[in-house]
Scaffold this motif. Structure first.
Motif, PDB file in Angstrom:
ATOM      1  N   VAL A  19       0.846  -1.191   0.000  1.00 20.27           N
ATOM      2  CA  VAL A  19       0.000   0.000   0.000  1.00 20.27           C
ATOM      3  C   VAL A  19       0.879   1.236   0.000  1.00 20.27           C
ATOM      4  CG1 VAL A  19      -1.816   1.269   1.207  1.00 20.27           C
ATOM      5  CG2 VAL A  19      -1.790  -1.240   1.297  1.00 20.27           C
ATOM      6  N   ALA A  20       0.535   2.204  -0.813  1.00 20.55           N
ATOM      7  CA  ALA A  20       1.196   3.512  -0.801  1.00 20.55           C
ATOM      8  C   ALA A  20       0.311   4.511  -0.071  1.00 20.55           C
ATOM      9  CB  ALA A  20       1.455   4.005  -2.219  1.00 20.55           C
ATOM     10  N   ARG A  41       2.883  -4.372   3.286  1.00 23.14           N
ATOM     11  CA  ARG A  41       4.096  -3.569   3.133  1.00 23.14           C
ATOM     12  C   ARG A  41       3.641  -2.153   2.773  1.00 23.14           C
ATOM     13  NH1 ARG A  41       7.917  -5.994  -1.164  1.00 23.14           N
ATOM     14  NH2 ARG A  41       9.234  -4.267  -0.458  1.00 23.14           N
ATOM     15  N   VAL A  42       4.088  -1.183   3.546  1.00 24.73           N
ATOM     16  CA  VAL A  42       3.570   0.183   3.413  1.00 24.73           C
ATOM     17  C   VAL A  42       4.716   1.148   3.122  1.00 24.73           C
ATOM     18  CG1 VAL A  42       2.266   2.022   4.520  1.00 24.73           C
ATOM     19  CG2 VAL A  42       1.743  -0.373   5.064  1.00 24.73           C
ATOM     20  N   THR A  43       4.503   2.003   2.140  1.00 21.44           N
ATOM     21  CA  THR A  43       5.442   3.076   1.836  1.00 21.44           C
ATOM     22  C   THR A  43       4.692   4.399   1.901  1.00 21.44           C
ATOM     23  OG1 THR A  43       6.667   1.625   0.338  1.00 21.44           O
ATOM     24  CG2 THR A  43       7.106   3.988   0.175  1.00 21.44           C
ATOM     25  N   VAL A  44       5.252   5.348   2.644  1.00 19.01           N
ATOM     26  CA  VAL A  44       4.645   6.666   2.798  1.00 19.01           C
ATOM     27  C   VAL A  44       5.481   7.672   2.019  1.00 19.01           C
ATOM     28  CG1 VAL A  44       3.912   8.448   4.418  1.00 19.01           C
ATOM     29  CG2 VAL A  44       3.811   6.033   5.100  1.00 19.01           C
ATOM     30  N   PHE A  45       4.843   8.386   1.106  1.00 20.77           N
ATOM     31  CA  PHE A  45       5.511   9.412   0.308  1.00 20.77           C
ATOM     32  C   PHE A  45       5.159  10.783   0.881  1.00 20.77           C
ATOM     33  CE2 PHE A  45       5.094   5.739  -2.399  1.00 20.77           C
ATOM     34  CZ  PHE A  45       6.285   5.697  -3.110  1.00 20.77           C
ATOM     35  N   GLU A  46       6.183  11.577   1.167  1.00 20.59           N
ATOM     36  CA  GLU A  46       5.985  12.877   1.805  1.00 20.59           C
ATOM     37  C   GLU A  46       6.790  13.937   1.058  1.00 20.59           C
ATOM     38  OE1 GLU A  46       5.194  16.101   3.573  1.00 20.59           O
ATOM     39  OE2 GLU A  46       4.113  14.320   4.290  1.00 20.59           O
ATOM     40  N   ALA A  47       6.108  15.027   0.700  1.00 21.69           N
ATOM     41  CA  ALA A  47       6.777  16.100  -0.035  1.00 21.69           C
ATOM     42  C   ALA A  47       7.787  16.850   0.826  1.00 21.69           C
ATOM     43  CB  ALA A  47       5.743  17.064  -0.596  1.00 21.69           C
ATOM     44  N   ALA A  48       7.487  17.007   2.114  1.00 24.73           N
ATOM     45  CA  ALA A  48       8.371  17.747   3.014  1.00 24.73           C
ATOM     46  C   ALA A  48       9.560  16.890   3.427  1.00 24.73           C
ATOM     47  CB  ALA A  48       7.591  18.208   4.243  1.00 24.73           C
ATOM     48  N   GLY A  49      10.432  17.494   4.194  1.00 25.69           N
ATOM     49  CA  GLY A  49      11.642  16.795   4.623  1.00 25.69           C
ATOM     50  C   GLY A  49      11.457  15.959   5.858  1.00 25.69           C
ATOM     51  N   SER A  50      10.261  15.974   6.440  1.00 28.20           N
ATOM     52  CA  SER A  50      10.014  15.193   7.640  1.00 28.20           C
ATOM     53  C   SER A  50       8.519  14.911   7.753  1.00 28.20           C
ATOM     54  CB  SER A  50      10.513  15.937   8.884  1.00 28.20           C
ATOM     55  OG  SER A  50      10.414  15.124  10.034  1.00 28.20           O
ATOM     56  N   PHE A  51       8.144  14.241   8.829  1.00 29.73           N
ATOM     57  CA  PHE A  51       6.769  13.814   9.051  1.00 29.73           C
ATOM     58  C   PHE A  51       5.996  14.854   9.861  1.00 29.73           C
ATOM     59  CE2 PHE A  51       9.618  12.116  12.284  1.00 29.73           C
ATOM     60  CZ  PHE A  51       9.046  12.604  13.450  1.00 29.73           C
ATOM     61  N   GLY A  52       4.702  14.648   9.970  1.00 33.81           N
ATOM     62  CA  GLY A  52       3.866  15.446  10.859  1.00 33.81           C
ATOM     63  C   GLY A  52       2.805  16.277  10.176  1.00 33.81           C
ATOM     64  N   GLY A  53       3.048  16.744   8.941  1.00 36.69           N
ATOM     65  CA  GLY A  53       2.071  17.634   8.302  1.00 36.69           C
ATOM     66  C   GLY A  53       1.894  18.897   9.125  1.00 36.69           C
TER      67      GLY A  53
END
Length: 505
Positions: A19-20, A41-53
């Motif tokens: 899952v993406a 199996r999970v992959t998280v795509f994030e535009a920023a340089g870190s997590f949290g939003g």
């Protein structure tokens, strides 16, 4: 060559397929944990340089740390549950305490009121300070609890867009309760009827409409269940601040094998034959049969699905309010202030008319001040405090924000100076500002609206975007812009709904 999470030849019909997730905000992180626990199996795509939003942190010169976005924490059991699902002890990762008092209230006429965690003590405080009988307050809070218990299991914990939801007796009972719970009235009218003798107490309970970015003069009285979250179930402070929620859950997710790909914005969700087939990012193309968007639903359709028909009626729903936030390093400690503080305006109705009808900011505003250094002294230098100062404002529609920012800052200082009896501006040693356009740019929230659509109509809950696509198989949605709504607890519940949908599909 970049990591291909699915493997190019993996069968789309295989169980527990990868899952993406688009976006490492709290909803995306929680969904990743739940899906990883279930064996995906999970992959998280994030535009920023870190997590949290929105749930990120930063520091200002001089040693002031701030939680940038959410500041109130309720229903901590939703976080604990994620650790327990993974077979972990929550306290090994994440600790919190119940706040008592919850909030310090400052009314425009000079009255001060403390909201204690104990409902009886709060009711007695209201009687002593406002002259409203304690039993009236208790009865109102009992009604808030009944409304919450009647509706939350269905309207917050389940998808409202699956026929199966409406086949249970609990759901039918909850729907039958809606007229009695105030679906045909407004929050303000409900509060006015409960406390006809004191406009200040009406204003206090009206403010809970802002918890989902709505207007108490339009939002249905059903939302008078929101006070139960604080006064019945409690408000909490996470050790180390709100950011520790995201940090601890990312640690858990990584231990479960979730991969976070930062600085990798998704540019398109790929589709073929009526289903999702993968993602295109700024780096490569990836095969995925299931994609969860934790991105605001409007840019998800407009930017990532440009070739697909969008649900225009849903996307056109009126947006929630946004926020104008001043982060101030203050060279003084205030014994009369707590973690949460509200400084009410004189004319609350005028504030909401400005926000929702005129798309501007009133001259006299209600000010919220959050001070985490009250609980985490390291968040400010000794003898100083870190003030998160927020005003509810309209979402961005091209207003002159530099002018509104300047005018609102002056209004905020007037309100604070009057309540505290001193010149607050002279104490500010560091400052940063977050405006609706900045929130939109930094978090992809459409127009900077904090909660997606507002809840200003009786059918708003049913008109929020569902947690799945009705057109594209394999596409799901979580986060504050879809069902059940914005704020930490509801984003966590959206992740639960999405994980259940995927696991049961």
């Amino acid at each position: 060559m970049p990591f291909l999470p699915t493997g190019r030849k993996r069968s789309l019909s295989a169980p527990k397929q990868p899952v993406a997730i688009i976006g490492a905000g709290i909803g995306g992180i929680a969904a990743a944990v739940r899906l990883a626990v279930a064996g995906h199996r999970v992959t998280v795509f994030e535009a920023a340089g870190s997590f949290g939003g929105k749930m990120h942190q930063f520091e200002l010169p001089g040693g002031y740390r701030f939680d940038a976005g959410p500041s109130l924490f309720t229903l901590p059991g939703l976080v604990d549950e994620l650790f327990r699902l993974a077979g972990r002890r929550p306290e090994d990762y994440f600790r919190y305490e119940r706040l008592d008092p919850i909030t310090q209230y400052f009314f425009a006429d000079g009255t001060r009121l403390t909201a204690w965690a104990d409902e009886d003590r709060f009711a007695q405080e209201v009687e002593a300070k406002l002259g409203v009988a304690a039993e009236q307050v208790r009865e109102f809070l009992r009604g808030s609890r009944r409304a919450y218990e009647a509706t939350a299991p269905t309207f917050l914990h389940k998808s409202l867009h699956r026929a199966a939801t409406y086949l249970s007796r609990d759901t039918l009972r909850a729907v039958a309760e809606l007229p009695r719970l105030g679906l045909l009235s407004t929050m303000h009218r409900r509060h006015q009827q409960a406390f006809p003798q004191d406009a200040r107490l009406v204003q206090l309970f009206d403010r809970f409409a802002t918890y989902n970015g709505s207007d108490p003069y339009q939002a249905p009285a059903t939302l008078s269940l929101i006070p139960h979250l604080e006064h019945g179930l409690g408000a909490y402070y996470p050790e180390g601040g709100i950011y520790s929620i995201a940090r601890s859950l990312v640690q858990l997710a990584e231990e479960l094998g979730v991969q976070f790909r930062y600085h990798e914005p998704v540019e398109e969700i790929l589709t073929a034959g009526g289903r999702v087939t993968g993602l295109r990012t700024n780096r490569d193309v990836y095969d995925f049969g299931r994609v969860v968007s934790n991105m605001d639903v409007v840019p998800t359709y407009r930017r990532l699905l440009p070739q697909q028909p969008a649900p225009e009626r849903t996307l056109a729903q009126p947006r929630s309010s946004s926020a104008l936030i001043f982060y101030w390093g203050v060279e003084r400690e205030f014994a009369e202030l707590g973690v949460h503080n509200i400084f009410f305006s004189q004319d609350y109705r005028r504030e909401f008319e400005a926000i929702f009808r005129e798309q501007t900011v009133a001259d006299d505003v209600t000010v919220y001040v959050n001070i985490t250094s009250k609980k985490t002294p390291a968040d400010a230098p000794p003898g100083h405090e870190n003030w998160f100062v927020m005003v509810n404002v309209p979402h961005d529609q091209g207003q002159d924000w530099p002018a509104l920012q300047q005018r609102t800052r002056a209004a905020v200082l007037r309100r604070l100076n009057q309540a505290l009896g001193l010149d607050v501006a002279s104490l500010i040693r560091a400052e940063r500002v977050w405006t609706p356009p900045g929130i939109a740019a930094d978090t992809s929230s459409w127009g900077g609206a904090l909660y997606g659509s507002s809840s200003n109509t009786r059918l708003a809950a049913f008109l929020r975007h569902p947690n799945f696509s009705g057109r594209l198989e394999g596409l799901y949605f979580c986060g504050g812009s879809v069902h059940p709504g914005g704020g930490i607890p509801l984003c966590l519940l959206s992740a639960q709904i999405v994980a259940d949908l995927i696991n049961n599909s």
